[in-house]
Design an enzyme around this catalytic site. Sequence first.
Site, short mmCIF file in Angstrom:
data_model
loop_
_atom_site.label_atom_id
_atom_site.label_comp_id
_atom_site.label_asym_id
_atom_site.label_seq_id
_atom_site.Cartn_x
_atom_site.Cartn_y
_atom_site.Cartn_z
CE LYS A 1 -74.98 -95.29 -56.73
NZ LYS A 1 -75.38 -94.12 -56.09
CE LYS B 1 -65.76 -90.82 -55.41
NZ LYS B 1 -67.26 -91.17 -55.56
CG ASP C 1 -67.44 -98.37 -61.48
OD1 ASP C 1 -66.21 -98.63 -61.27
OD2 ASP C 1 -68.46 -98.75 -61.80
#
Lengths: 369, 247
Positions: free
Chosen positions: B9, B14, B127
């Site tokens: 998400k 990340k 996503d």
Amino acid sequence: MNNTLKILSCYSADTAGVCSILYELGGMVVVHDASGCNSTYSTHDEPRWNKKPSNIFISALTERDAIMGNDAGFIENVSSAAKDLKPKFICICGSPMPALIGTDFTALAEEIEINTSIPCFSVATTGTYSYIQGAGEALLQYIKKFCIFKKKNHNTVNILGFTPLDFYINGQLERIVKLFADNGINVNFIGKYCEDILCASVNLVISQSGLKAAKYMWENYNIPYMCGIPIGEKLSELILKIQNIQSPTFIERNTEKSDLYIIGESIFSQSLSYAIELETGLKSGIIYPLENEGLKTAPADFTTESEEETENFLSLNAKKIIADPIYKNIAPKNAVFHDLPHFAFSGRCYEHIIPNLICNSNALKELIK
Amino acid sequence: MIKIAIYGKGGIGKSTVCSNISVALAKKGVKVMQIGCDPKADSTILLHKGEKLPSIMEEYTKKGTALSLDDIVFIGEEGVICCETGGPPPGTGCAGRGIINSLERLEKLSAYKIYKPDIVIFDVLGDVVCGGFSMPMRKGYAQKVYVVTSSEKMSRYACANISMALENFKGRGYAELGGYILNKSTSPSDRDSLNELCKDFNTQIIGEISYDPIIKSAEENDTTIIHSYPDTTVAEQFKNIAEKIYA
């Protein structure tokens, strides 16, 4: 805005290249595109449409299918048509819409092949590149998918890169084939279904569309290739020496400066330039509006896709021009212009005056008279 | 050469995870290439002291077919090979197509053959919302996908979506789900709710990142935890995850 075409036409797209080079190979080509676009690929860009049948389809992609990523519908439709028509192979390729939504053609081809048990491959066209890229990639994929090496047949040549987009259908290919046949050289592949392509001893690459496949066959099967077209008699004699080549061979011109310029497909233009030099002693430069990767260019040559740059270059350098008649509109007013229509550029507009220069010195001299 | 992709998400961390994994592996002598797949082009910012790299799409727009690897590939902290796909400005164009075009361009320029990385890490925006964002998980790209997630509901929801996409594409030879990385640094998290998801998709949590103010501090200083706080628990956690991925 350098690449905006205000006056010139654009060359046929990669999708047209795929359809054209596979036209006579006995397969079924499906372009994933909106309905209505099929006339472009299979008639406007294809002079054989009313002479020889070929299975070329459009998937009739809708906005809803694109938004929802309806891969299943495409797979089902292609599989169903293929089961009815039983083609030797299926080739699927894309257009701008699938390119934007990222359709995975490699994966779809695998699924269709499983469904139908008919060999299927894909070419990742987007509709935004030239026919050279589509045709080149389609021929390469075809060879990779179907052709198997059995044993080398000496004294045999493949002719790679024939499409009417570059050679029209006025007997040019037939004359090339006859040239070899008359001189005891077997022609193995001319763009019809053939599993023995890899068994030829050499490849003659007659357009940039055949170069990718030729490179692959040289790197993987040690089949040397020559890039050139037997335009006029003197160049034809040189091309007949193809059986003696041991490695990739190109036309090498050394034009430093010239006021005669040729515009067109790269291998055709190089062959024409060299043939003129051999027949008349006149040196010429080339403007390459299409891919010329891997070829040897001369110092006087110029590569550009831009209409503006082409116009400026012509006004500074050219007094005589050999090109498709559409280029006359951006040529200097005082330049002598010799019409050489190119089907991939002007389509049917000038098809009746496309000359056949193969092995014909008189036609060549007539062209530049 | 191993290729992996990190999904998750938006805002879940990340790029922080990717950069720390990259540096942890590079410090052990592994040749790492990190490719940011996001129009914001900020995946590798921590590997370049806060400096944003010119992106592939940005340079391709300027140079067209004359684009070379020197224009788009840069060496960052600990020799990590860095690259950003970039994409259109917010609200315009098509980010997914930007990723496809950029990754195809890297192949065309033989980037992997020339730089010969031992591992390629694709850091993918959010996503799998369209075809373009599934590109890094396709055949020939990542072999495994790892999802960064917290146990927070929306994050698990995105995690389930990504896992579902991988499940749907199984027949196409796409990447496998490698596991989840539990990031506790963004919100209070428990393993239980995520364990449930692991059961659903027959996978596991391969590592977790604890909450620690040093993460924020390292980010403020435009650097990685491995670089700024090498002897901390969090640095150790990143190293463990890196080891599992490059096992």
